[in-house]
Motif scaffolding. Structure first.
Motif, PDB file in Angstrom:
ATOM      1  N   GLY A  69       0.777  -1.235   0.000  1.00 52.82           N
ATOM      2  CA  GLY A  69       0.000   0.000   0.000  1.00 52.82           C
ATOM      3  C   GLY A  69       0.804   1.278   0.000  1.00 52.82           C
ATOM      4  O   GLY A  69       0.298   2.330  -0.390  1.00 52.82           O
ATOM      5  N   VAL A  70       2.062   1.211   0.425  1.00 51.63           N
ATOM      6  CA  VAL A  70       2.857   2.432   0.558  1.00 51.63           C
ATOM      7  C   VAL A  70       4.091   2.406  -0.342  1.00 51.63           C
ATOM      8  O   VAL A  70       4.332   3.338  -1.107  1.00 51.63           O
ATOM      9  CB  VAL A  70       3.282   2.650   2.035  1.00 51.63           C
ATOM     10  N   VAL A  71       4.865   1.348  -0.262  1.00 53.83           N
ATOM     11  CA  VAL A  71       6.138   1.292  -0.986  1.00 53.83           C
ATOM     12  C   VAL A  71       5.930   1.026  -2.478  1.00 53.83           C
ATOM     13  O   VAL A  71       6.488   1.736  -3.323  1.00 53.83           O
ATOM     14  CB  VAL A  71       7.070   0.234  -0.352  1.00 53.83           C
ATOM     15  N   CYS A  72       5.152   0.030  -2.807  1.00 51.76           N
ATOM     16  CA  CYS A  72       4.963  -0.325  -4.225  1.00 51.76           C
ATOM     17  C   CYS A  72       4.382   0.817  -5.063  1.00 51.76           C
ATOM     18  O   CYS A  72       4.855   1.038  -6.179  1.00 51.76           O
ATOM     19  CB  CYS A  72       4.128  -1.592  -4.360  1.00 51.76           C
ATOM     20  N   PRO A  73       3.390   1.552  -4.574  1.00 47.38           N
ATOM     21  CA  PRO A  73       2.907   2.676  -5.385  1.00 47.38           C
ATOM     22  C   PRO A  73       4.000   3.704  -5.697  1.00 47.38           C
ATOM     23  O   PRO A  73       4.041   4.245  -6.803  1.00 47.38           O
ATOM     24  CB  PRO A  73       1.795   3.287  -4.530  1.00 47.38           C
ATOM     25  N   VAL A  74       4.887   3.939  -4.759  1.00 47.56           N
ATOM     26  CA  VAL A  74       6.000   4.869  -5.002  1.00 47.56           C
ATOM     27  C   VAL A  74       6.933   4.292  -6.064  1.00 47.56           C
ATOM     28  O   VAL A  74       7.382   5.001  -6.973  1.00 47.56           O
ATOM     29  CB  VAL A  74       6.769   5.155  -3.689  1.00 47.56           C
ATOM     30  N   LEU A  75       7.201   3.006  -5.968  1.00 48.54           N
ATOM     31  CA  LEU A  75       8.086   2.366  -6.944  1.00 48.54           C
ATOM     32  C   LEU A  75       7.457   2.351  -8.333  1.00 48.54           C
ATOM     33  O   LEU A  75       8.140   2.610  -9.333  1.00 48.54           O
ATOM     34  CB  LEU A  75       8.428   0.945  -6.485  1.00 48.54           C
TER      35      LEU A  75
END
Length: 99
Positions: A69-75
């Motif tokens: 929910g947090v890291v993957c969207p940024v990546l």
């Protein structure tokens, strides 16, 4: 514009915070993942290296429950960058998440 030494220093501080404070630093450093990835496109080799090390430390520190929910969207957002080095770093961090 911030000089390369200043950007490198900021990245090194973030990485040190990850390494020294551990999980307690997570809520403070994860929001800087996008900035660390962006610095992968720097013309300075030392800044690029610090950006890779810092983004790796941030991803390693992130709670596994926060990754989807947090890291993957940024990546995934970083993969839209026109800079190839940003894309490479983002892909390496995705691989790190999957490992």
């Amino acid at each position: 514009n911030t000089p390369p030494e200043g950007r490198e220093g900021a990245l090194l501080i973030l990485r040190a915070l990850c390494e020294i404070a551990g999980r307690a630093a997570e809520p403070f450093v994860v929001p800087y993942l996008a900035a660390a990835l962006d610095e992968s496109a720097s013309s300075s080799g030392t800044v690029r290296e610090a950006a890779e090390d810092t983004s790796s430390a941030i991803v390693a520190l992130a709670n596994p429950l926060a990754v989807p929910g947090v890291v993957c969207p940024v990546l995934f957002e970083a993969l839209k960058s026109p800079e190839w080095r940003v894309k490479v770093n983002a892909l390496e961090r995705l691989a790190q998440c999957a490992a």
